[in-house]
Design a protein around this motif. Structure first.
Motif, PDB file in Angstrom:
ATOM      1  N   PHE A 201       3.425   9.687   4.201  1.00 47.82           N
ATOM      2  CA  PHE A 201       4.141   8.659   4.968  1.00 47.82           C
ATOM      3  C   PHE A 201       5.338   9.270   5.686  1.00 47.82           C
ATOM      4  O   PHE A 201       5.996  10.176   5.169  1.00 47.82           O
ATOM      5  CB  PHE A 201       4.611   7.533   4.044  1.00 47.82           C
ATOM      6  CG  PHE A 201       3.527   6.971   3.176  1.00 47.82           C
ATOM      7  CD1 PHE A 201       2.504   6.200   3.707  1.00 47.82           C
ATOM      8  CD2 PHE A 201       3.505   7.248   1.807  1.00 47.82           C
ATOM      9  CE1 PHE A 201       1.494   5.700   2.912  1.00 47.82           C
ATOM     10  CE2 PHE A 201       2.500   6.743   0.995  1.00 47.82           C
ATOM     11  CZ  PHE A 201       1.486   5.972   1.549  1.00 47.82           C
ATOM     12  N   HIS A 202       5.608   8.756   6.894  1.00 52.19           N
ATOM     13  CA  HIS A 202       6.786   9.205   7.637  1.00 52.19           C
ATOM     14  C   HIS A 202       8.026   8.586   7.003  1.00 52.19           C
ATOM     15  O   HIS A 202       8.076   7.377   6.765  1.00 52.19           O
ATOM     16  CB  HIS A 202       6.691   8.784   9.100  1.00 52.19           C
ATOM     17  CG  HIS A 202       7.937   9.086   9.877  1.00 52.19           C
ATOM     18  ND1 HIS A 202       8.312  10.378  10.212  1.00 52.19           N
ATOM     19  CD2 HIS A 202       8.914   8.261  10.360  1.00 52.19           C
ATOM     20  CE1 HIS A 202       9.447  10.341  10.877  1.00 52.19           C
ATOM     21  NE2 HIS A 202       9.834   9.079  10.978  1.00 52.19           N
ATOM     22  N   LEU A 203       9.011   9.399   6.733  1.00 51.22           N
ATOM     23  CA  LEU A 203      10.232   8.912   6.096  1.00 51.22           C
ATOM     24  C   LEU A 203      11.416   9.080   7.037  1.00 51.22           C
ATOM     25  O   LEU A 203      11.723  10.191   7.473  1.00 51.22           O
ATOM     26  CB  LEU A 203      10.504   9.689   4.793  1.00 51.22           C
ATOM     27  CG  LEU A 203       9.434   9.613   3.702  1.00 51.22           C
ATOM     28  CD1 LEU A 203       9.848  10.467   2.503  1.00 51.22           C
ATOM     29  CD2 LEU A 203       9.196   8.178   3.286  1.00 51.22           C
TER      30      LEU A 203
ATOM     31  N   SER B 232       8.456   1.761  -7.661  1.00 49.66           N
ATOM     32  CA  SER B 232       9.017   0.929  -8.720  1.00 49.66           C
ATOM     33  C   SER B 232       9.285   1.759  -9.971  1.00 49.66           C
ATOM     34  O   SER B 232       8.497   2.651 -10.317  1.00 49.66           O
ATOM     35  CB  SER B 232       8.041  -0.199  -9.066  1.00 49.66           C
ATOM     36  OG  SER B 232       8.381  -0.812 -10.296  1.00 49.66           O
ATOM     37  N   PRO B 233      10.380   1.470 -10.693  1.00 49.42           N
ATOM     38  CA  PRO B 233      10.643   2.156 -11.965  1.00 49.42           C
ATOM     39  C   PRO B 233       9.497   1.990 -12.960  1.00 49.42           C
ATOM     40  O   PRO B 233       9.250   2.875 -13.781  1.00 49.42           O
ATOM     41  CB  PRO B 233      11.918   1.485 -12.481  1.00 49.42           C
ATOM     42  CG  PRO B 233      12.588   0.946 -11.260  1.00 49.42           C
ATOM     43  CD  PRO B 233      11.471   0.540 -10.350  1.00 49.42           C
ATOM     44  N   ARG B 234       8.790   0.869 -12.876  1.00 51.31           N
ATOM     45  CA  ARG B 234       7.678   0.618 -13.801  1.00 51.31           C
ATOM     46  C   ARG B 234       6.584   1.673 -13.645  1.00 51.31           C
ATOM     47  O   ARG B 234       5.911   2.030 -14.615  1.00 51.31           O
ATOM     48  CB  ARG B 234       7.090  -0.779 -13.566  1.00 51.31           C
ATOM     49  CG  ARG B 234       8.008  -1.908 -14.000  1.00 51.31           C
ATOM     50  CD  ARG B 234       7.331  -3.254 -13.799  1.00 51.31           C
ATOM     51  NE  ARG B 234       8.181  -4.354 -14.226  1.00 51.31           N
ATOM     52  CZ  ARG B 234       8.258  -4.799 -15.470  1.00 51.31           C
ATOM     53  NH1 ARG B 234       7.526  -4.234 -16.411  1.00 51.31           N
ATOM     54  NH2 ARG B 234       9.050  -5.808 -15.777  1.00 51.31           N
ATOM     55  N   ILE B 235       6.392   2.151 -12.431  1.00 55.29           N
ATOM     56  CA  ILE B 235       5.371   3.181 -12.209  1.00 55.29           C
ATOM     57  C   ILE B 235       5.763   4.468 -12.918  1.00 55.29           C
ATOM     58  O   ILE B 235       4.934   5.151 -13.534  1.00 55.29           O
ATOM     59  CB  ILE B 235       5.176   3.427 -10.700  1.00 55.29           C
ATOM     60  CG1 ILE B 235       4.731   2.124  -9.995  1.00 55.29           C
ATOM     61  CG2 ILE B 235       4.163   4.533 -10.463  1.00 55.29           C
ATOM     62  CD1 ILE B 235       3.414   1.580 -10.502  1.00 55.29           C
TER      63      ILE B 235
ATOM     64  N   ALA C  30      17.518   8.197  -9.369  1.00 54.88           N
ATOM     65  CA  ALA C  30      16.523   9.046  -8.696  1.00 54.88           C
ATOM     66  C   ALA C  30      15.771   8.261  -7.627  1.00 54.88           C
ATOM     67  O   ALA C  30      15.538   8.755  -6.517  1.00 54.88           O
ATOM     68  CB  ALA C  30      15.554   9.622  -9.717  1.00 54.88           C
ATOM     69  N   LEU C  31      15.397   7.020  -7.960  1.00 51.72           N
ATOM     70  CA  LEU C  31      14.585   6.234  -7.030  1.00 51.72           C
ATOM     71  C   LEU C  31      15.394   5.660  -5.873  1.00 51.72           C
ATOM     72  O   LEU C  31      14.819   5.215  -4.878  1.00 51.72           O
ATOM     73  CB  LEU C  31      13.870   5.110  -7.774  1.00 51.72           C
ATOM     74  CG  LEU C  31      12.886   5.549  -8.860  1.00 51.72           C
ATOM     75  CD1 LEU C  31      12.064   4.366  -9.342  1.00 51.72           C
ATOM     76  CD2 LEU C  31      11.973   6.664  -8.363  1.00 51.72           C
TER      77      LEU C  31
ATOM     78  N   LEU D  38      13.515   7.991  -0.764  1.00 52.91           N
ATOM     79  CA  LEU D  38      12.810   9.268  -0.813  1.00 52.91           C
ATOM     80  C   LEU D  38      11.438   9.153  -1.475  1.00 52.91           C
ATOM     81  O   LEU D  38      10.432   9.639  -0.924  1.00 52.91           O
ATOM     82  CB  LEU D  38      13.669  10.296  -1.557  1.00 52.91           C
ATOM     83  CG  LEU D  38      13.037  11.659  -1.840  1.00 52.91           C
ATOM     84  CD1 LEU D  38      12.659  12.373  -0.545  1.00 52.91           C
ATOM     85  CD2 LEU D  38      14.001  12.516  -2.673  1.00 52.91           C
ATOM     86  N   PHE D  39      11.371   8.514  -2.625  1.00 55.26           N
ATOM     87  CA  PHE D  39      10.123   8.471  -3.383  1.00 55.26           C
ATOM     88  C   PHE D  39       9.369   7.174  -3.086  1.00 55.26           C
ATOM     89  O   PHE D  39       9.928   6.078  -3.222  1.00 55.26           O
ATOM     90  CB  PHE D  39      10.397   8.616  -4.878  1.00 55.26           C
ATOM     91  CG  PHE D  39      10.983   9.958  -5.233  1.00 55.26           C
ATOM     92  CD1 PHE D  39      10.224  11.121  -5.124  1.00 55.26           C
ATOM     93  CD2 PHE D  39      12.312  10.073  -5.646  1.00 55.26           C
ATOM     94  CE1 PHE D  39      10.761  12.361  -5.429  1.00 55.26           C
ATOM     95  CE2 PHE D  39      12.859  11.307  -5.960  1.00 55.26           C
ATOM     96  CZ  PHE D  39      12.083  12.460  -5.847  1.00 55.26           C
ATOM     97  N   ARG D  40       8.081   7.326  -2.700  1.00 55.26           N
ATOM     98  CA  ARG D  40       7.291   6.185  -2.255  1.00 55.26           C
ATOM     99  C   ARG D  40       6.165   5.857  -3.227  1.00 55.26           C
ATOM    100  O   ARG D  40       5.666   6.719  -3.958  1.00 55.26           O
ATOM    101  CB  ARG D  40       6.674   6.473  -0.876  1.00 55.26           C
ATOM    102  CG  ARG D  40       7.612   7.096   0.120  1.00 55.26           C
ATOM    103  CD  ARG D  40       8.875   6.279   0.346  1.00 55.26           C
ATOM    104  NE  ARG D  40       8.611   4.987   0.982  1.00 55.26           N
ATOM    105  CZ  ARG D  40       9.548   4.091   1.279  1.00 55.26           C
ATOM    106  NH1 ARG D  40      10.816   4.338   0.976  1.00 55.26           N
ATOM    107  NH2 ARG D  40       9.221   2.962   1.868  1.00 55.26           N
ATOM    108  N   GLY D  41       5.760   4.586  -3.183  1.00 55.74           N
ATOM    109  CA  GLY D  41       4.625   4.158  -3.985  1.00 55.74           C
ATOM    110  C   GLY D  41       3.318   4.545  -3.314  1.00 55.74           C
ATOM    111  O   GLY D  41       3.306   5.060  -2.192  1.00 55.74           O
TER     112      GLY D  41
END
Length: 311
Positions: A215-217, A233-236, A168-169, A223-226
């Protein structure tokens, strides 16, 4: 990754580096798998250093006997390593000596003749349908609207499409699943690519996230931002699910991966074809997917025991 020179001779250290590069480049193994394999070989070399009194070279590995390999893994077991860890360690060592055998540097027979310890297969531990729905609904409670939408979109992908967190990330912006008419292209373990249908709920959640992300991508951006705009991060994600567990009173087994398990188990319970589920999950072997049939049977028996008047 470079194996420590102090526990192996230069010729062996060079082959370890070459082997890891081969696994990363041609076999496309994941980073954590490469780290585990390197650690397995490093531990074997540390064991041999103790017994030889000097860092082992390729010639020392060529002179290994089956009893030497068994002694190494017996030491691992005495040190507290589980049978699963020992089995994985044997796979790492086998991979390395087989690589050296193909280069005609030694024979891998001493390692090949060692049997992996038998391990009891752990059944997948999916969350139930009500708990899965509750997790998806609660994921949208973050005080920052775009982060709430992001978390909801990710968990919807895990449960609605059976993705792993890493899958996914790693999705690029260009592959954002916003159209139910277009299957999602997913790159899984070993670089295997599969197509997964996009449910309307997935498309809606992803579209909501894209409408709020500040954020501009670029098309090739993750796709997925912090929170600060960097790759998430997967930890999030794991931390978010841990928070949801506490808020909803769910067991520790309610992890992000449990949503992937739930995807498969709930499909199977609804009459889904096992081969089709294998393709959707990206399993290389059908035997891996068959574990879900045991989960479904266990759930059936549990329901029978609770509901049948003569149980």
């Amino acid at each position: 990754m470079t194996a420590p020179i102090q526990i192996m001779a230069p010729d062996l250290a060079a082959e370890v580096r070459s082997w890891l590069a081969h696994l990363a480049g041609e076999r496309r193994l994941a980073g954590h798998t490469l780290e585990a394999y390197e650690r397995d070989v490093r531990q074997l070399c540390g064991f041999l250093t103790e017994h030889l009194g000097a860092p082992p070279a390729i010639a020392d590995l060529a002179g290994l006997e089956t009893r030497d390999v068994r002694a190494f893994f017996a030491r691992r077991r005495m040190g507290g390593a589980s049978t699963r860890t020992v089995g994985r360690g044997l796979a790492g060592v086998r991979s390395f000596v087989t690589y050296l055998e193909k280069k005609e540097l030694l024979s891998a027979d001493a390692v090949r003749l060692v049997s992996a310890p038998k391990t009891s297969k752990r059944l997948p531990r999916p969350v139930g349908i009500p708990d899965a729905r509750a997790m998806l609904e609660a994921a949208g409670d973050h005080e920052e609207p775009w982060i709430a939408a992001r978390d909801a979109a990710i968990l919807t992908l895990l449960y609605g499409a059976g993705l792993r967190i890493a899958e996914a990330l790693s999705l690029p912006r260009s592959d954002a699943p916003t159209d139910p008419a277009i299957a999602l292209r997913v790159t899984g373990k070993g670089g295997r690519v599969r197509l997964v249908p996009v449910l309307p709920a997935i498309a809606e959640a992803t579209t909501a996230y894209l409408g709020l992300v500040p954020f501009h991508l670029e098309p090739d951006d993750q796709l997925f931002r912090g929170a600060k705009g960097g790759p998430l991060s997967p930890r999030i994600v794991q931390r978010t699910v841990a928070h949801l567990r506490g808020a909803l009173g769910l067991p520790d087994s309610a992890t992000p991966h449990a949503l992937r398990h739930a995807f498969a188990t709930h499909l199977l319970a609804a009459g889904g074809d096992l081969r089709a589920i294998q393709e959707l999950l990206g399993h290389a072997s059908l035997s891996t997917t068959q574990g879900y049939t045991q989960v479904d049977t266990a759930h059936l028996l549990e329901s029978y025991a609770k509901a049948h008047p003569r149980a």
